[in-house]
Structures are given as C-alpha cells and as structure tokens.
Design a protein around this motif. Structure first.
Motif, PDB file in Angstrom:
ATOM      1  N   GLN A  26       0.733  -1.034  -0.134  1.00 28.21           N
ATOM      2  CA  GLN A  26      -0.118  -0.140   0.129  1.00 28.21           C
ATOM      3  C   GLN A  26       0.775   1.877   0.492  1.00 28.21           C
ATOM      4  O   GLN A  26       0.716   1.892  -0.537  1.00 28.21           O
ATOM      5  CB  GLN A  26      -0.817   0.161   1.234  1.00 28.21           C
ATOM      6  N   ALA A  29       2.876   2.186  -3.442  1.00 30.79           N
ATOM      7  CA  ALA A  29       1.700   1.966  -4.525  1.00 30.79           C
ATOM      8  C   ALA A  29       1.633   3.968  -4.423  1.00 30.79           C
ATOM      9  O   ALA A  29       1.454   4.275  -5.258  1.00 30.79           O
ATOM     10  CB  ALA A  29       0.563   1.564  -4.799  1.00 30.79           C
ATOM     11  N   HIS A  30       1.418   4.218  -3.050  1.00 31.92           N
ATOM     12  CA  HIS A  30       0.965   5.393  -2.878  1.00 31.92           C
ATOM     13  C   HIS A  30       2.570   6.165  -3.530  1.00 31.92           C
ATOM     14  O   HIS A  30       2.607   7.498  -3.731  1.00 31.92           O
ATOM     15  CB  HIS A  30       1.247   5.390  -1.262  1.00 31.92           C
ATOM     16  N   LEU A  32       4.729   5.181  -5.947  1.00 30.37           N
ATOM     17  CA  LEU A  32       4.453   5.569  -6.534  1.00 30.37           C
ATOM     18  C   LEU A  32       3.015   6.333  -7.910  1.00 30.37           C
ATOM     19  O   LEU A  32       4.045   7.193  -8.446  1.00 30.37           O
ATOM     20  CB  LEU A  32       4.610   4.111  -7.668  1.00 30.37           C
ATOM     21  N   GLN A  33       2.362   7.121  -7.112  1.00 27.49           N
ATOM     22  CA  GLN A  33       1.587   7.134  -7.148  1.00 27.49           C
ATOM     23  C   GLN A  33       1.700   9.242  -6.967  1.00 27.49           C
ATOM     24  O   GLN A  33       1.506   9.790  -8.556  1.00 27.49           O
ATOM     25  CB  GLN A  33       0.191   7.291  -6.655  1.00 27.49           C
ATOM     26  N   ILE A  34       2.515   9.166  -6.569  1.00 21.66           N
ATOM     27  CA  ILE A  34       3.445  10.894  -5.871  1.00 21.66           C
ATOM     28  C   ILE A  34       4.177  10.906  -7.280  1.00 21.66           C
ATOM     29  O   ILE A  34       4.828  11.818  -6.653  1.00 21.66           O
ATOM     30  CB  ILE A  34       3.522  11.086  -4.330  1.00 21.66           C
ATOM     31  N   GLY A  35       4.932   9.989  -7.889  1.00 23.02           N
ATOM     32  CA  GLY A  35       5.893  10.131  -9.078  1.00 23.02           C
ATOM     33  C   GLY A  35       7.418   9.957  -8.880  1.00 23.02           C
ATOM     34  O   GLY A  35       8.114  10.137  -9.329  1.00 23.02           O
ATOM     35  N   TRP A  36       7.106   8.852  -6.923  1.00 28.40           N
ATOM     36  CA  TRP A  36       8.781   8.093  -7.537  1.00 28.40           C
ATOM     37  C   TRP A  36       9.595   7.227  -8.210  1.00 28.40           C
ATOM     38  O   TRP A  36       8.918   6.836  -8.642  1.00 28.40           O
ATOM     39  CB  TRP A  36       8.700   7.276  -6.029  1.00 28.40           C
ATOM     40  N   CYS A 317       4.226  17.278 -15.065  1.00 28.88           N
ATOM     41  CA  CYS A 317       3.430  16.824 -14.469  1.00 28.88           C
ATOM     42  C   CYS A 317       2.308  17.573 -14.420  1.00 28.88           C
ATOM     43  O   CYS A 317       1.844  18.722 -14.923  1.00 28.88           O
ATOM     44  CB  CYS A 317       4.149  16.493 -13.344  1.00 28.88           C
ATOM     45  N   PRO A 329       9.676  12.954  -6.326  1.00 28.61           N
ATOM     46  CA  PRO A 329       8.474  13.893  -7.087  1.00 28.61           C
ATOM     47  C   PRO A 329       8.284  14.881  -7.988  1.00 28.61           C
ATOM     48  O   PRO A 329       9.155  15.671  -5.832  1.00 28.61           O
ATOM     49  CB  PRO A 329       7.865  13.143  -5.449  1.00 28.61           C
TER      50      PRO A 329
END
Length: 414
Positions: A26, A29-30, A32-36, A317, A329
């Motif tokens: 979890q 995934a967070h 990756l979602q914020i751009g890492w 972005c 990010p």
C-alpha cells in the motif's frame, strides 16, 4: 506490485515472504502515485523488508521513535544471512528515515510530544489574529517565532502575563545585546513584541501600556551602500546560463525574473502557469507585502527564457506552479531552493557581493532603474513598496541620477 519493480525471483520471494505484505505494498503504491521512480521505490521496498524483520513487526502496532533508532543500529551491525556486502555508516540513518515515513503513513508512529509552554494558547491566538490581518506568511512566522523566543525566556521568571512589566522586556533585549545579536535583529524583536503586547492588552492578558514602552535600538540609516551586485555582474550572471540542460533553463528564467523585475523570492516561488497571458504578453504577480496583484509586460528576453524552460526544461506533471524541482517527486520549487540556485551561480562565477541571493538582484534592479532616470515613486511602485522610504537608500548613493528624473518608460529599462 513487486513484479513491476524487480524481475529477480529472489527479490520477489523475499518481499512476499516478509510480514505486513499488504501494508508495505500500500505504501509502495502511494510512492509510485506521487511520482517516485521505480528504482527509488524498489530501494524503499528492500528497506521495508529489513524493517519488519529487525523490529519483529508481525502485525501492526504502535511504535516509538526510540525503538526505530535501536533497530537501525542492530541492523547496521547485523551479520545474519540477510546481510549483503558492507553497509555504509549512514545505513542506520536511512533505515530510521524509511521506517518513520512508512509507519507515519500507516498512522502507527508515536511521535515524541512537544513540550507544552506556559503561553502556548496565547501564542496560538496571536497567530490567528495576525492571519486575520492578512499579513504575509513570512511576517506572521517571524512575529510568532520571536514572540515564542521571548515567552520561553520569560517562563523562567513569570508564570502569567498579568505579572509581566516593561522591565522584563528590557531585560530580555539586554540579554540579546549581551549576546552580540545584531541591532537589526533586536529591532525586529521589538516590532514583534510591540504587536504581541498590543494584542495581549486588547485581550486583557497583560497590564496596559507595555507595548508603548518597548523602544528599539537606534539604527543609523544609509550608512552602507545597497548590498546588491553591479549591473555588469548581473549581466555576467545571466550570460552564464546559456546551457540547454533543464537546470540551466530554469536558472536563466529565475535570474531574469529577479533582476529585470526585482521580484521577491516568495513572489517568484508563487508564480503559476495561469499568471502568464501570452496573448497580451503580460504576467501577474501576487505581491507579498502590500498585497494585491501587479501586472507587468513580458520583456522579450524574459519571455523567451520562460518559454524555453516550459518547452524543454520543465517536467511534465499536473503541478501548476511555474518552477518545479528537477527530480521526482516533482513539486514547487521552495524559497530556500530558489535562494540556493542563485547563490550557487554567484559562487560559481566568483562575483563579489555582500549578499548573493535573489534579494541582492532586487537591489541591483532598483539601482539600475535609478541610474536610468526613474523617480523614487516609480521605483517604489515598480518593486511593490508601500512608500518611497524603502528605496531612498539608492538615492543616497546616486545623487547625480536624481537630477535626471524624467518621464519613465518601462520599455527603455527592460
């Protein structure tokens, strides 16, 4: 999840076999979602496997920061089968950092409580009152920080504001002078404390009249010339950013905005894409101190530099701020980061100037406008000052230019 980060079967097996798989995935995934990037997320995933093992986290539970630090030290010295190669000295620091971030994300990290002061409630209400007055955030933070500084000192001798006198304030300021604090800083303390005790009197917390008795030190005005670089050095700065990398394009746009328009660093940091109207060739600036929005024509070189940055340097972005970080990010460039960019350019060229940040370019802009014949009123309006007193120092060191005051044409300056 882990299959998208690493194709190695051993890595995938180790990840799936460790406890708290759902909670770890979890968090990954967070990120990756914020751009890492996938590479950085894989590094975090590796650390999380070690974290749950060293801290024996078989299920979610509350964790103290001291426990994390102890686990980090044990992990750095661990000689078990999971160890691969020699770990650097910074390993415990990285271990603790990733553990805190993950556990804070899950809501199970017990942060150490900040010690409560005697006057925390009063400080909070004072801050709210400043925000109602719509002062600049920097001004509010400065007033609050200096007030907290005084109240921490005061708490050793007074437990209630009703017992405070102006002599307490005098003793506090004397301690600052004994510590060789600069007169300008002491003057800033006086301004903040006058605002606080005026508010405290209105609230009935302190005896009346204390704020009237707070007298700051006398500071001679115009004893030193403006602390900005010469215009020749400003042009050197701008010419030095002819590269085509994203950082060079961003630096050139930053320098031009600070030098040509004399913008404050907070005003540059707040610029957004929608502030630029390319059809009418103008852009808008939200002024930091006097408030309101001020509109400027987009000078040709400035416009070209910003367009080059937007086309070839600015990351793609969803963030709408003009200037962004160069690494994931992606996020708005902070005021501190902008100062670092400008200072780095000063140092690289070896430019001699008392101050080497964005504000020094604002000084250079004001001096340049004066030498071109602009009046103090025009310079004050252009730079977003409330009065001409703030720009009078430039006249003190350029008397000949004052005799050339004539009709002002922005196009001739820019």
């Amino acid at each position: 999840m882990i299959e998208n980060l690493s194709s190695r079967l051993s890595t995938q097996r180790r990840h799936r076999a460790a406890p708290l798989l759902k909670e770890r995935e979890q968090y990954l995934a967070h990120l990756l979602q914020i751009g890492w990037s996938a590479h950085r997320v894989l590094e975090v995933a590796t650390y999380l496997v070690h974290i749950v093992r060293m801290m024996e986290l078989v299920s979610l539970r509350c964790v103290e920061t001291a426990e994390i630090e102890q686990a980090g030290v044990r992990w750095a010295n661990d000689e078990g089968a999971e160890r691969v190669g020699k770990r650097p000295e910074t390993s415990p620091v990285h271990f603790a950092k990733f553990a805190r971030q993950w556990l804070r994300f899950l809501g199970v990290l017990n942060l150490p409580c900040r010690p409560t002061g005697c006057f925390d409630v009063q400080v909070a209400e004072f801050k709210d009152a400043l925000e109602v007055r719509r002062l600049a955030s920097t001004t509010i933070n400065t007033y609050v920080t200096r007030t907290e500084n005084f109240l921490r000192w005061l708490s050793a001798r007074r437990s209630d504001l009703s017992l405070v006198s102006v002599y307490d304030v005098d003793d506090f300021l004397a301690s600052k002078r004994d510590a060789r604090v600069h007169l300008l800083t002491i003057s800033g303390h006086c301004i903040a404390l006058r605002a606080f005790f005026r508010f405290a009197e209105e609230q009935g917390w302190s005896p009346p009249g204390i704020w009237r008795g707070i007298v700051g030190p006398r500071i001679p005005m115009y004893t030193e010339p403006p602390a900005g670089p010469s215009w020749v050095d400003v042009r050197r700065l701008i010419r030095s950013t002819q590269g085509k990398t994203s950082r060079d394009l961003r630096t050139r746009a930053l320098l031009l905005l600070c030098a040509i328009y004399g913008l404050r660093v907070s005003e540059v940091a707040r610029l957004r894409l929608e502030d630029f109207n390319w059809r009418s060739e103008t852009f808008s600036v939200l002024r930091s101190k006097r408030g309101g929005v001020q509109q400027f024509p987009i000078q040709y070189e400035v416009g070209e530099a910003i367009l080059d940055y937007l086309r070839y340097g600015r990351p793609r972005c969803a963030c709408r701020h003009l200037f962004l970080t160069a690494q994931l990010p992606y996020r708005p460039l902070s005021k501190g980061a902008i100062c670092s960019v400008v200072q780095r350019q000063f140092n690289r060229l070896g430019i001699q100037s008392k101050h080497r940040g964005p504000h020094s370019l604002r000084h250079a802009c004001a001096t340049r406008l004066l030498t071109k014949g602009s009046s103090l009123k025009e310079i004050a309006d252009f730079l977003g000052h409330r009065s001409t007193q703030c720009v009078a120092i430039y006249a003190r060191y350029d008397r000949r230019s004052l005799r050339k005051v004539a009709a002002f044409s922005l196009a001739e300056i820019l």
